[in-house]
Scaffold this active site. Structure first.
Site, PDB file in Angstrom:
ATOM      1  N   GLU A   1       7.371   5.953  -1.477  1.00 19.13           N
ATOM      2  CA  GLU A   1       8.697   5.560  -0.987  1.00 19.13           C
ATOM      3  C   GLU A   1       8.465   4.380  -0.058  1.00 19.13           C
ATOM      4  OE1 GLU A   1      10.871   8.659   1.179  1.00 19.13           O
ATOM      5  OE2 GLU A   1      11.696   7.091   2.461  1.00 19.13           O
TER       6      GLU A   1
ATOM      7  N   ARG B   1      12.352  -1.229   5.862  1.00 19.93           N
ATOM      8  CA  ARG B   1      12.316  -1.518   7.303  1.00 19.93           C
ATOM      9  C   ARG B   1      11.618  -2.826   7.568  1.00 19.93           C
ATOM     10  NH1 ARG B   1      10.228   4.331   9.437  1.00 19.93           N
ATOM     11  NH2 ARG B   1      11.441   5.419   7.868  1.00 19.93           N
TER      12      ARG B   1
ATOM     13  N   THR C   1      14.725   4.395   3.599  1.00 16.38           N
ATOM     14  CA  THR C   1      15.512   3.780   4.680  1.00 16.38           C
ATOM     15  C   THR C   1      16.629   2.900   4.098  1.00 16.38           C
ATOM     16  OG1 THR C   1      13.362   3.629   5.819  1.00 16.38           O
ATOM     17  CG2 THR C   1      15.271   2.865   7.026  1.00 16.38           C
TER      18      THR C   1
ATOM     19  N   LYS D   1      16.964  15.097   1.557  1.00 14.86           N
ATOM     20  CA  LYS D   1      15.846  14.914   2.478  1.00 14.86           C
ATOM     21  C   LYS D   1      16.243  15.620   3.776  1.00 14.86           C
ATOM     22  CE  LYS D   1      13.770  11.087   5.086  1.00 14.86           C
ATOM     23  NZ  LYS D   1      13.273   9.720   4.973  1.00 14.86           N
TER      24      LYS D   1
HETATM   25  C1  3PG Z   1      10.820   8.547   7.055  1.00 15.09           C
HETATM   26  O1  3PG Z   1      11.352   7.479   6.983  1.00 15.09           O
HETATM   27  O2  3PG Z   1      10.991   9.427   6.219  1.00 15.09           O
HETATM   28  C2  3PG Z   1      10.001   8.858   8.230  1.00 15.09           C
HETATM   29  O3  3PG Z   1       9.833   7.781   9.070  1.00 15.09           O
HETATM   30  C3  3PG Z   1       8.695   9.415   7.887  1.00 15.09           C
HETATM   31  O4  3PG Z   1       8.384  10.142   8.985  1.00 15.09           O
HETATM   32  P1  3PG Z   1       6.912  10.243   9.536  1.00 15.09           P
HETATM   33  O5  3PG Z   1       6.489   8.829   9.848  1.00 15.09           O
HETATM   34  O6  3PG Z   1       7.061  11.079  10.784  1.00 15.09           O
HETATM   35  O7  3PG Z   1       6.076  10.891   8.484  1.00 15.09           O
END
Ligand code: 3PG
Length: 221
Positions: A45, A49, A72, A132
């Site tokens: 994924e 960002r 995102t 999610k």
């Molecule tokens: C996401 O976008 O799903 C999270 O930033 C992932 O979270 P993590 O960096 O705590 O694994």
């Protein structure tokens, strides 16, 4: 359409882990793809960002061995860009009905984020049955997932956010969990330092953990 919608989510469930990736430089994308494939975890994924996300999805999406999605995704327009780049699934941190509807029009599976029972009801109303759970760790981890799964028996989850390798087995064992997401497999620092062999090691460790957790879940008591 139905086949496309089922396809990516079924693949995500079969793989069991969704590496969340923040790529600062799209030139790291090919090495990332190879590292994940070598670790037996052919999925990523790529989060919207950074400016590199679109180019990275374009590159990785051409590799038939990989299932590449966009994370995102906050707006319908970002969903359009992601799909145009080749994203085969869309992930949002929260629930936005306009994003969900645009994804449906684009015939791309979407995993909207939920954090509350109210979000879960909004998702169900839009015909979503896999969400999610974000940010899973800060929300309370597995106890929160169990609490949300109880009143929504048809809803299934991809807990993400604050998940570590140490917690992976417990999440993966829960029957309402489709897959577990997180950035620990391919974190920004490892990518920036080109430490792809460590990404491969983490990927194969995660895949083995999920396989073992699911075997135990399915084994007769
Ligand atoms: C996401 O976008 O799903 C999270 O930033 C992932 O979270 P993590 O960096 O705590 O694994």
């Amino acid at each position: 359409m139905a086949r496309a919608l089922i396809g990516a989510l079924e693949q995500i469930e079969a793989i069991g882990v969704v590496p969340v990736v923040v790529l600062d430089d799209a030139r790291s994308a090919p090495a990332l793809g190879e590292a994940l494939i070598a670790g037996g975890l052919p999925c990523a994924e790529i989060t919207f960002r950074t400016d590199a996300a679109q180019a990275a999805i374009e590159q990785l999406g051409q590799d038939p061995r990989l299932l590449v999605g966009a994370g995102t995704v906050l707006t319908p327009s970002q969903a359009e860009h992601a799909v145009a780049a080749g994203a085969r699934f869309i992930v949002s941190p929260g629930f936005d009905a306009d994003v969900v509807r645009r994804c449906r029009e684009l015939e791309v599976p979407v995993l909207p984020g939920i954090a509350t029972a109210t979000d879960a009801m909004a998702a169900l109303r839009e015909g979503i049955d896999v969400v999610k759970l974000f940010p899973a760790g800060a929300l309370g981890g597995l106890p929160m997932l169990k609490a949300l799964a109880a009143p929504f028996p048809t809803l299934r989850f991809v807990p993400t956010g604050g998940v570590t390798q140490a917690q992976l087995a417990d999440y993966a064992r829960h029957p309402a969990v489709v897959a577990v997401g997180g950035s620990w497999i391919a974190p920004r620092e490892l990518l920036a330092e080109g430490r792809v062999e460590e990404i491969t090691r983490r990927a194969s460790e995660a895949v083995a953990t999920v396989a073992e957790a699911r075997d135990r879940e399915r084994a007769p008591a």
